[in-house]
Design a protein around this motif. Structure first.
Motif, PDB file in Angstrom:
ATOM      1  N   LEU A  92     -16.450   8.807   3.613  1.00 46.86           N
ATOM      2  CA  LEU A  92     -15.607   9.689   2.801  1.00 46.86           C
ATOM      3  C   LEU A  92     -14.387   9.043   2.336  1.00 46.86           C
ATOM      4  O   LEU A  92     -13.847   8.903   1.209  1.00 46.86           O
ATOM      5  CB  LEU A  92     -15.163  10.892   3.544  1.00 46.86           C
ATOM      6  N   ALA A  93     -13.688   8.184   3.234  1.00 42.29           N
ATOM      7  CA  ALA A  93     -12.578   7.315   2.885  1.00 42.29           C
ATOM      8  C   ALA A  93     -12.908   6.492   1.699  1.00 42.29           C
ATOM      9  O   ALA A  93     -12.243   6.422   0.878  1.00 42.29           O
ATOM     10  CB  ALA A  93     -11.801   6.949   4.013  1.00 42.29           C
ATOM     11  N   LYS A  94     -13.867   5.936   1.884  1.00 38.57           N
ATOM     12  CA  LYS A  94     -14.234   4.700   0.980  1.00 38.57           C
ATOM     13  C   LYS A  94     -14.637   5.413  -0.213  1.00 38.57           C
ATOM     14  O   LYS A  94     -14.194   5.003  -1.370  1.00 38.57           O
ATOM     15  CB  LYS A  94     -15.603   3.755   1.688  1.00 38.57           C
ATOM     16  N   SER A  95     -15.099   6.611  -0.259  1.00 34.30           N
ATOM     17  CA  SER A  95     -15.563   7.107  -1.668  1.00 34.30           C
ATOM     18  C   SER A  95     -14.512   7.627  -2.516  1.00 34.30           C
ATOM     19  O   SER A  95     -14.371   7.767  -3.770  1.00 34.30           O
ATOM     20  CB  SER A  95     -16.420   8.291  -1.515  1.00 34.30           C
ATOM     21  N   ILE A  96     -13.280   7.687  -1.812  1.00 28.02           N
ATOM     22  CA  ILE A  96     -11.983   8.287  -2.515  1.00 28.02           C
ATOM     23  C   ILE A  96     -10.693   7.286  -2.749  1.00 28.02           C
ATOM     24  O   ILE A  96      -9.712   7.469  -3.035  1.00 28.02           O
ATOM     25  CB  ILE A  96     -11.700   9.426  -1.869  1.00 28.02           C
ATOM     26  N   GLY A  97     -11.233   6.023  -2.410  1.00 26.54           N
ATOM     27  CA  GLY A  97     -10.264   5.017  -2.647  1.00 26.54           C
ATOM     28  C   GLY A  97      -9.265   4.820  -1.491  1.00 26.54           C
ATOM     29  O   GLY A  97      -8.540   4.073  -1.727  1.00 26.54           O
ATOM     30  N   VAL A  98      -9.772   4.984  -0.366  1.00 26.84           N
ATOM     31  CA  VAL A  98      -8.873   4.713   0.701  1.00 26.84           C
ATOM     32  C   VAL A  98      -9.044   3.716   1.479  1.00 26.84           C
ATOM     33  O   VAL A  98     -10.279   3.417   1.924  1.00 26.84           O
ATOM     34  CB  VAL A  98      -8.796   6.163   1.772  1.00 26.84           C
ATOM     35  N   PRO A  99      -8.375   2.687   2.020  1.00 25.21           N
ATOM     36  CA  PRO A  99      -8.608   1.576   2.745  1.00 25.21           C
ATOM     37  C   PRO A  99      -9.373   1.792   4.055  1.00 25.21           C
ATOM     38  O   PRO A  99      -8.997   2.991   4.962  1.00 25.21           O
ATOM     39  CB  PRO A  99      -7.352   0.881   3.278  1.00 25.21           C
ATOM     40  N   ILE A 100     -10.445   1.031   4.452  1.00 24.53           N
ATOM     41  CA  ILE A 100     -11.197   1.365   5.671  1.00 24.53           C
ATOM     42  C   ILE A 100     -11.316   0.010   6.485  1.00 24.53           C
ATOM     43  O   ILE A 100     -11.720   0.179   7.495  1.00 24.53           O
ATOM     44  CB  ILE A 100     -12.656   1.820   5.049  1.00 24.53           C
ATOM     45  N   THR A 101     -10.482  -1.019   6.025  1.00 23.15           N
ATOM     46  CA  THR A 101     -10.543  -2.379   6.808  1.00 23.15           C
ATOM     47  C   THR A 101      -9.078  -2.691   6.678  1.00 23.15           C
ATOM     48  O   THR A 101      -8.251  -2.412   5.757  1.00 23.15           O
ATOM     49  CB  THR A 101     -11.331  -3.450   6.232  1.00 23.15           C
ATOM     50  N   LEU A 102      -8.639  -3.650   7.716  1.00 23.45           N
ATOM     51  CA  LEU A 102      -7.253  -4.192   7.587  1.00 23.45           C
ATOM     52  C   LEU A 102      -6.981  -5.109   6.312  1.00 23.45           C
ATOM     53  O   LEU A 102      -5.874  -5.049   5.949  1.00 23.45           O
ATOM     54  CB  LEU A 102      -7.085  -4.774   8.874  1.00 23.45           C
ATOM     55  N   ASP A 103      -8.228  -5.698   5.808  1.00 19.56           N
ATOM     56  CA  ASP A 103      -7.847  -6.572   4.889  1.00 19.56           C
ATOM     57  C   ASP A 103      -7.401  -5.904   3.630  1.00 19.56           C
ATOM     58  O   ASP A 103      -7.018  -6.344   2.718  1.00 19.56           O
ATOM     59  CB  ASP A 103      -9.304  -7.606   4.593  1.00 19.56           C
ATOM     60  N   GLU A 104      -8.008  -4.657   3.528  1.00 18.30           N
ATOM     61  CA  GLU A 104      -7.600  -3.951   2.354  1.00 18.30           C
ATOM     62  C   GLU A 104      -6.053  -3.319   2.464  1.00 18.30           C
ATOM     63  O   GLU A 104      -5.624  -3.098   1.236  1.00 18.30           O
ATOM     64  CB  GLU A 104      -8.660  -2.599   2.403  1.00 18.30           C
TER      65      GLU A 104
ATOM     66  N   ARG B  30       0.935  -1.231   0.084  1.00 20.02           N
ATOM     67  CA  ARG B  30      -0.060   0.072   0.045  1.00 20.02           C
ATOM     68  C   ARG B  30       0.922   1.367   0.009  1.00 20.02           C
ATOM     69  O   ARG B  30       2.021   1.384   0.364  1.00 20.02           O
ATOM     70  CB  ARG B  30      -0.798   0.102   1.200  1.00 20.02           C
ATOM     71  N   TYR B  31       0.432   2.148  -0.485  1.00 18.96           N
ATOM     72  CA  TYR B  31       0.966   3.463  -0.799  1.00 18.96           C
ATOM     73  C   TYR B  31       1.070   4.506   0.773  1.00 18.96           C
ATOM     74  O   TYR B  31       0.074   4.251   1.463  1.00 18.96           O
ATOM     75  CB  TYR B  31       0.657   4.436  -1.591  1.00 18.96           C
ATOM     76  N   HIS B  32       1.995   5.343   0.651  1.00 21.59           N
ATOM     77  CA  HIS B  32       1.863   6.242   1.861  1.00 21.59           C
ATOM     78  C   HIS B  32       0.646   6.650   2.365  1.00 21.59           C
ATOM     79  O   HIS B  32       0.321   6.484   3.456  1.00 21.59           O
ATOM     80  CB  HIS B  32       2.979   7.340   1.855  1.00 21.59           C
ATOM     81  N   GLY B  33       0.028   7.495   1.463  1.00 15.01           N
ATOM     82  CA  GLY B  33      -1.276   8.224   1.828  1.00 15.01           C
ATOM     83  C   GLY B  33      -2.461   7.095   2.070  1.00 15.01           C
ATOM     84  O   GLY B  33      -3.460   7.507   2.695  1.00 15.01           O
ATOM     85  N   GLU B  34      -2.296   5.795   1.549  1.00 21.25           N
ATOM     86  CA  GLU B  34      -3.214   4.840   1.882  1.00 21.25           C
ATOM     87  C   GLU B  34      -3.327   4.579   3.522  1.00 21.25           C
ATOM     88  O   GLU B  34      -4.411   4.150   4.006  1.00 21.25           O
ATOM     89  CB  GLU B  34      -3.351   3.556   0.924  1.00 21.25           C
ATOM     90  N   LEU B  35      -2.062   4.262   3.926  1.00 20.77           N
ATOM     91  CA  LEU B  35      -1.833   3.795   5.453  1.00 20.77           C
ATOM     92  C   LEU B  35      -2.121   5.295   6.213  1.00 20.77           C
ATOM     93  O   LEU B  35      -2.576   4.916   7.460  1.00 20.77           O
ATOM     94  CB  LEU B  35      -0.477   3.591   5.447  1.00 20.77           C
ATOM     95  N   VAL B  36      -1.703   6.435   5.770  1.00 23.45           N
ATOM     96  CA  VAL B  36      -2.006   7.524   6.690  1.00 23.45           C
ATOM     97  C   VAL B  36      -3.642   7.711   6.646  1.00 23.45           C
ATOM     98  O   VAL B  36      -4.152   8.110   7.575  1.00 23.45           O
ATOM     99  CB  VAL B  36      -1.569   8.808   5.656  1.00 23.45           C
ATOM    100  N   GLY B  37      -4.151   7.318   5.530  1.00 23.51           N
ATOM    101  CA  GLY B  37      -5.669   7.416   5.162  1.00 23.51           C
ATOM    102  C   GLY B  37      -6.414   6.560   6.399  1.00 23.51           C
ATOM    103  O   GLY B  37      -7.426   6.844   7.087  1.00 23.51           O
TER     104      GLY B  37
END
Length: 362
Positions: A299-311, A269-276
């Motif tokens: 909001l996070a889900k709508s912009i493609g940011v992980p919202i679960t650990l499995d992601e 995962r990229y930096h901003g995804e983990l920060v997200g």
């Protein structure tokens, strides 16, 4: 005396790289390009044409080394010193540009940045994030030159990996979530008030345009919403970071990110995804109202940011405990308005995971 240093020139739009020559002629006649292989493929030819048409000699194009490490900075800086150039052009993402800024600082020349993705505010800030050769976070350094001009070509950015724009939005949301937390515990100044205002602007722009920008980059199109998001990720977030300074720059969101960098599974995962994901943990640690946390997850889900650990990746309980241990020990966690221990961090990570799963399944 108090002072703030900000980049004097920011250009954003389709084909703004073509305007580089007349601007960069102010900085000298000899330039060296520094960047990554993919970034050079996306923008090098355009940059060379723009500079040479204005009588600027591009004396070389140097690979930054693949990671922003002290060894790579030293190696590239030694080459740049030998070339006797007037300015550096950093091309690429955060690591390439951070390396370029540190090289410019070491060699005493000007730095122009050309982001080929919109994933962080690195193109604007006089700050470099240093990693180990293996890609683990090491430290931040201010031995990093302030860019004299930024050229954010949205046609180039729109044709980059869409996931990187999603990551950029996740990282930019952290400006609001983190600075709201950090400034609540320190005296107000003109700079912090300005930083908070810009941080809120970052959030508002993503709420307004984030979903449409996600669609645009998935279709490789430079659209009005994408342009607004690029401004938010690069300029608004960068100026927020500059005004806020070290004590406002990071909190639990980046602390959790630092923790995840110690887990091999999270490296996909990229930096901003983990920060997200860390943003959501921050809200949980602050004890924000449930309605606010759920809204942030949506909001996070709508912009493609992980919202679960499995992601993020398959992780064990021991992995999460390590994430929490590293996060809690980081300086960034100390800037939170509440005292956070490892147990609280573990609990927050799992709480967000459960809420994210519930939202996904409904």
């Amino acid at each position: 005396m108090e002072s703030v240093f900000s980049p004097p020139r920011y250009y954003r739009g389709i084909n703004v790289i073509s305007e580089m020559g007349k601007v960069c002629s102010l900085f000298g006649k000899r330039a060296v390009l520094i960047g990554g292989h993919k970034a050079f493929g996306a923008a090098k030819e355009k940059v060379v044409v723009a500079l040479t048409e204005s009588g600027i000699e591009v004396v070389d194009a140097l690979w930054y080394g693949g990671e922003c490490t002290w060894n790579n900075i030293d190696s590239v800086a030694a080459k740049v010193k030998e070339l006797n150039v007037d300015f550096v052009v950093g091309i690429g993402g955060g690591k390439a540009i951070d390396t370029s800024k540190a090289v410019a600082f070491r060699t005493g020349v000007a730095i122009v940045t050309v982001p080929t993705i919109a994933a962080t505010c690195a193109p604007v800030t006089p700050l470099s994030i240093i990693h180990t050769a293996e890609g683990f976070y090491l430290e931040n350094t201010l031995d990093s030159a302030l860019p004299v001009a930024i050229f954010a070509d949205t046609d180039v950015i729109a044709n980059g990996p869409s996931q990187l724009l999603f990551a950029g939005m996740g990282d930019t949301l952290a400006k609001w979530y983190e600075i709201r937390a950090t400034t609540s515990r320190i005296p107000k100044t003109s700079w912090t008030i300005g930083a908070v205002s810009l941080a809120k602007a970052c959030y508002d722009v993503i709420v307004e345009f984030g979903g449409d920008a996600k669609i645009a980059v998935e279709n490789n199109e430079s659209t009005f919403p994408l342009e607004q998001i690029v401004d938010s990720i690069i300029w608004h977030a960068g100026m927020c970071s500059i005004l806020g300074g070290d004590k406002c720059r990071g909190a639990a969101a980046h602390a959790v990110y630092f923790g995840f960098t110690n887990i091999d599974e999270a490296h996909k995962r990229y930096h901003g995804e983990l920060v997200g994901y860390g943003n959501l943990c921050l809200l949980e640690l602050e004890g924000r109202p449930e309605e606010e946390i759920i809204s942030a997850i949506k909001l996070a889900k709508s912009i493609g940011v992980p919202i679960t650990l499995d992601e993020i990746g398959k992780m064990t309980e021991a992995d999460i405990e390590l994430v929490a241990k590293v996060a809690t020990a980081s300086n960034e966690m100390k800037y939170m308005p509440v005292t956070v221990d490892e147990a609280m961090t573990v609990k927050a990570i799992y709480a967000i995971d459960q809420k994210g799963k519930t939202l996904t399944n409904n």
